[in-house]
Enzyme design. Sequence first.
Site, mmCIF file in Angstrom:
data_model
loop_
_atom_site.group_PDB
_atom_site.id
_atom_site.type_symbol
_atom_site.label_atom_id
_atom_site.label_comp_id
_atom_site.label_asym_id
_atom_site.label_seq_id
_atom_site.Cartn_x
_atom_site.Cartn_y
_atom_site.Cartn_z
ATOM 1 N N ARG A 44 -15.388 -36.864 -9.260
ATOM 2 C CA ARG A 44 -14.155 -37.206 -9.980
ATOM 3 C C ARG A 44 -13.338 -38.218 -9.208
ATOM 4 O O ARG A 44 -13.509 -38.383 -7.996
ATOM 5 C CB ARG A 44 -13.286 -35.977 -10.225
ATOM 6 C CG ARG A 44 -12.811 -35.246 -8.972
ATOM 7 C CD ARG A 44 -11.373 -35.507 -8.600
ATOM 8 N NE ARG A 44 -11.041 -34.948 -7.300
ATOM 9 C CZ ARG A 44 -11.147 -35.608 -6.162
ATOM 10 N NH1 ARG A 44 -11.560 -36.853 -6.140
ATOM 11 N NH2 ARG A 44 -10.817 -35.041 -5.011
ATOM 12 N N HIS A 51 -2.553 -33.839 -3.697
ATOM 13 C CA HIS A 51 -2.094 -32.764 -2.807
ATOM 14 C C HIS A 51 -1.012 -31.917 -3.469
ATOM 15 O O HIS A 51 -0.063 -31.486 -2.803
ATOM 16 C CB HIS A 51 -1.571 -33.335 -1.469
ATOM 17 C CG HIS A 51 -2.675 -33.760 -0.553
ATOM 18 N ND1 HIS A 51 -3.438 -32.863 0.163
ATOM 19 C CD2 HIS A 51 -3.163 -34.986 -0.258
ATOM 20 C CE1 HIS A 51 -4.333 -33.533 0.870
ATOM 21 N NE2 HIS A 51 -4.200 -34.818 0.623
ATOM 22 N N ASP A 53 -2.171 -29.768 -6.314
ATOM 23 C CA ASP A 53 -2.838 -28.683 -7.064
ATOM 24 C C ASP A 53 -2.694 -27.354 -6.332
ATOM 25 O O ASP A 53 -2.396 -26.322 -6.936
ATOM 26 C CB ASP A 53 -4.316 -29.010 -7.364
ATOM 27 C CG ASP A 53 -5.178 -29.287 -6.138
ATOM 28 O OD1 ASP A 53 -4.626 -29.481 -5.026
ATOM 29 O OD2 ASP A 53 -6.420 -29.293 -6.281
ATOM 30 N N SER A 152 -15.068 -36.197 -4.405
ATOM 31 C CA SER A 152 -15.429 -34.827 -4.719
ATOM 32 C C SER A 152 -16.927 -34.533 -4.723
ATOM 33 O O SER A 152 -17.407 -33.717 -5.510
ATOM 34 C CB SER A 152 -14.822 -34.485 -6.089
ATOM 35 O OG SER A 152 -14.809 -33.144 -6.306
ATOM 36 N N SER A 153 -17.656 -35.170 -3.806
ATOM 37 C CA SER A 153 -19.087 -34.875 -3.736
ATOM 38 C C SER A 153 -19.294 -33.423 -3.317
ATOM 39 O O SER A 153 -20.192 -32.744 -3.833
ATOM 40 C CB SER A 153 -19.786 -35.821 -2.759
ATOM 41 O OG SER A 153 -19.206 -35.699 -1.480
ATOM 42 N N ASP A 197 -10.743 -30.253 -8.332
ATOM 43 C CA ASP A 197 -12.077 -30.863 -8.369
ATOM 44 C C ASP A 197 -13.028 -30.059 -9.242
ATOM 45 O O ASP A 197 -13.812 -30.599 -10.027
ATOM 46 C CB ASP A 197 -12.648 -30.967 -6.952
ATOM 47 C CG ASP A 197 -11.667 -31.632 -6.002
ATOM 48 O OD1 ASP A 197 -10.737 -32.286 -6.494
ATOM 49 O OD2 ASP A 197 -11.843 -31.497 -4.781
ATOM 50 N N LYS A 241 -12.978 -33.502 4.833
ATOM 51 C CA LYS A 241 -11.819 -32.639 5.066
ATOM 52 C C LYS A 241 -12.182 -31.306 5.720
ATOM 53 O O LYS A 241 -11.321 -30.638 6.279
ATOM 54 C CB LYS A 241 -11.017 -32.416 3.783
ATOM 55 C CG LYS A 241 -11.728 -31.662 2.677
ATOM 56 C CD LYS A 241 -10.795 -31.525 1.489
ATOM 57 C CE LYS A 241 -11.396 -30.672 0.393
ATOM 58 N NZ LYS A 241 -12.608 -31.254 -0.221
#
Length: 487
Positions: A44, A51, A53, A152-153, A197, A241
Amino acid sequence: MSVPKNDKVPIQEIPSDTRLNRLNNVFFEEFGAKPQFFVKVPGRVNIIGEHIDYCGYPVLPLALEQDILIAGSTTDTQELHLRNSDKKYIKYWSQLKSSEDLEIKSDPNGKPYWYNYVLCGIKGALEYLNNEVVGGLQLCIDGNIPPASGLSSSSALVSAACLSFLYAQKAKLCKTEIASLCAKSERYIGTQGGGMDQAIAFLAEKYSAQYITFDPLQAQPVSLPEDAVFVVAHSLAEANKAATNDFNRRVIECRLAAKILAVSNGVSLDRNIVTLSQVQGLLKKNLEEMINLVEKLLFKNIYTKKEVSDMLNITEKDMDEIYLTPNTRHIKEFKLRQRALHVYEEAMRVETFRKTCEEHFPNGRCNNTNGTNDSTYTNGNSNSSQPIHILGTLMSESHESLKNLYECSHDNLDRLVDISKEMNVHSRLTGAGWGGCIVALCPKELVDKYIETLVDKFYVQYCNIDKSKARAYVFATTPNHGAVIYK
Ligand code: GLA
């Protein structure tokens, strides 16, 4: 119209597709039989709402054409076998009798192994099913979402693994249930992400972005301007992250800010965690009033751990146990005002963005009554009342806030944003930040020139990349649909 609550992930016939055929062959080479099914989950790009959600506020992402594709088969033995179509990724196997069989640990450099994300998805599903599972699973995985790029892998991998396992176990969950389960499952990796995501991975629709709200999870399509395109450009700085504590640090700073706002106003006096959006609800204030409250109550630039625990009337040890994560317990100073301000202001930007789209592009095109194309953008001559200009300005403001208040940008991202600005194209970092990609709102007629300029000025001149290779790092998006099962 929002996605009906009981909507299931579609099961379609296996299409004829080169990538799918290739994965089919790899699966055959590895396991000696054809896969019984395939699962496809998209990456996505988040248009706006970064930051926020995990603070409970709506976000506005769209699904990409790049995805994670899994070929799978069930087995009689209770074992899990994982392969990656890219041979540089090691093979994996384990028992599959209980969620405890799946141990999620880092490699010697502290980075997660590629298959950890698969394990997260399956572990979550096993727990959901109370470990009452039949047989095992062979999975072969192929992905074309650039890793560590903020697209968003990892969440697509967690979601695709979870979906494969649920499907193999004939578990009948609807899209919102699976998305919530996947969001929870991904936290086994150690980061406290929100649900954006995973939500877009399942609830996305072709040709529109989605306005995603949480608690309860819902998605509403948002039509986008027809005469502009969202362009994604990679900063060439990796953003992983789960490999640092930057992400969790922001999560807990928001948590602490929320609790202080609540306690100082006499609400949520127990020790439960509250989000910034829950505090807003408890105090019955609008976002502007929340911003004023932050300015008034959280006026310091830095709060020490002692100051925070005093304000919350708890010991530092309690603070560790209740509000901090294992990788943030050593932190001694917190930035609360800056983080809370970003969240409330970004939440306002998302609302303005959505309303602007609703008013001007109700069917994915301009709401044009006077025969002129009122969203047309003229390079160097933009009119501040034009809807595309409004949307772009919101995106630029979002980037400034992420850079200055949330401190999650990167020099390369800022450079990309600056080059875009020189062309009057608004852009912002997308995803968690600290590297990864920008997303730009580019008028259609400018797209080719914009991409060429990024190639020259950023990839070739700034990063010394060969021009022929540079082109692969920047692409225009078309909103895609969400997860599918092929059988
Ligand atoms: C990551 C998380 C999301 C969201 C974004 C930042 O992608 O997984 O839940 O918090 O960062 O908006």
